[in-house]
Design a protein around this motif. Sequence first.
Motif, mmCIF file in Angstrom:
data_model
loop_
_atom_site.group_PDB
_atom_site.id
_atom_site.type_symbol
_atom_site.label_atom_id
_atom_site.label_comp_id
_atom_site.label_asym_id
_atom_site.label_seq_id
_atom_site.Cartn_x
_atom_site.Cartn_y
_atom_site.Cartn_z
ATOM 1 N N ILE A 4 0.800 -1.149 -0.316
ATOM 2 C CA ILE A 4 0.084 -0.099 0.398
ATOM 3 C C ILE A 4 0.977 1.545 0.374
ATOM 4 C CG2 ILE A 4 -1.687 1.407 0.919
ATOM 5 C CD1 ILE A 4 -2.837 -1.487 2.453
ATOM 6 N N VAL A 47 2.512 -5.401 2.938
ATOM 7 C CA VAL A 47 0.973 -6.605 3.179
ATOM 8 C C VAL A 47 1.432 -8.146 3.213
ATOM 9 C CG1 VAL A 47 -1.449 -6.791 3.428
ATOM 10 C CG2 VAL A 47 -0.276 -4.306 3.616
ATOM 11 N N VAL A 51 -4.335 -7.389 -0.232
ATOM 12 C CA VAL A 51 -4.379 -6.729 0.398
ATOM 13 C C VAL A 51 -5.762 -6.486 0.489
ATOM 14 C CG1 VAL A 51 -4.448 -4.026 0.698
ATOM 15 C CG2 VAL A 51 -2.319 -5.276 -0.480
ATOM 16 N N ASP A 55 -7.930 -3.839 5.280
ATOM 17 C CA ASP A 55 -6.624 -3.262 4.697
ATOM 18 C C ASP A 55 -6.094 -1.736 4.686
ATOM 19 O OD1 ASP A 55 -5.217 -5.903 5.826
ATOM 20 O OD2 ASP A 55 -5.047 -6.622 4.205
ATOM 21 N N LEU A 56 -6.720 -1.931 3.340
ATOM 22 C CA LEU A 56 -6.855 -0.702 3.188
ATOM 23 C C LEU A 56 -7.504 0.276 3.902
ATOM 24 C CD1 LEU A 56 -5.994 0.910 -0.125
ATOM 25 C CD2 LEU A 56 -8.120 0.314 -0.363
ATOM 26 N N VAL A 80 -3.071 0.802 -4.275
ATOM 27 C CA VAL A 80 -2.364 -0.814 -3.615
ATOM 28 C C VAL A 80 -1.813 -0.692 -5.002
ATOM 29 C CG1 VAL A 80 -2.851 -3.677 -3.454
ATOM 30 C CG2 VAL A 80 -4.505 -1.284 -2.143
#
Lengths: 82, 82
Positions: A4, A47, A51, A55-56, A80
């Motif tokens: 990210i 990560v 992803v 997560d984002l 990403v």
Amino acid sequence: MPKIIVEVMPKADLLDPQGKAVANALHRSGNERFENVRIGKRIELHVSGEVTEADLAQAKLVAESFLSNGVIEDVVNIHVEG
Amino acid sequence: MPKIIVEVMPKADLLDPQGKAVANALHRSGNERFENVRIGKRIELHVSGEVTEADLAQAKLVAESFLSNGVIEDVVNIHVEG
């Protein structure tokens, strides 16, 4: 490993002495086309696995609260990669 | 004003103590999903008028020779914005 990418820049109405110094050096070496320079940060969060949306969302949270200083910086982009 | 964005990162096989410190701090605050962190630079070159092919070629040149240190850094991306 997917990443990210968080991009942080100094706020537009703030002086950026490092960027100004680089702009001056570019002008001295004949690169007048680059009128102004701003220098910020590009932060990679690595990560493991996929992803996820969570997560984002978490990356957005830490980008605003932890990776940048809201008084002097803006988070200009989160995306990403890989 | 259109901008050429130059992204510079520390080389993959190099230690990044600043990134390591941020990764450790994230882990301490419960963000174990972000296994590793690398911190680089995002440099904006502001160009007056349209960005020409010559401007972009010149930006690539100064990115490699002037805005980054080839011994320890890689230029990972150059693109036009705005």
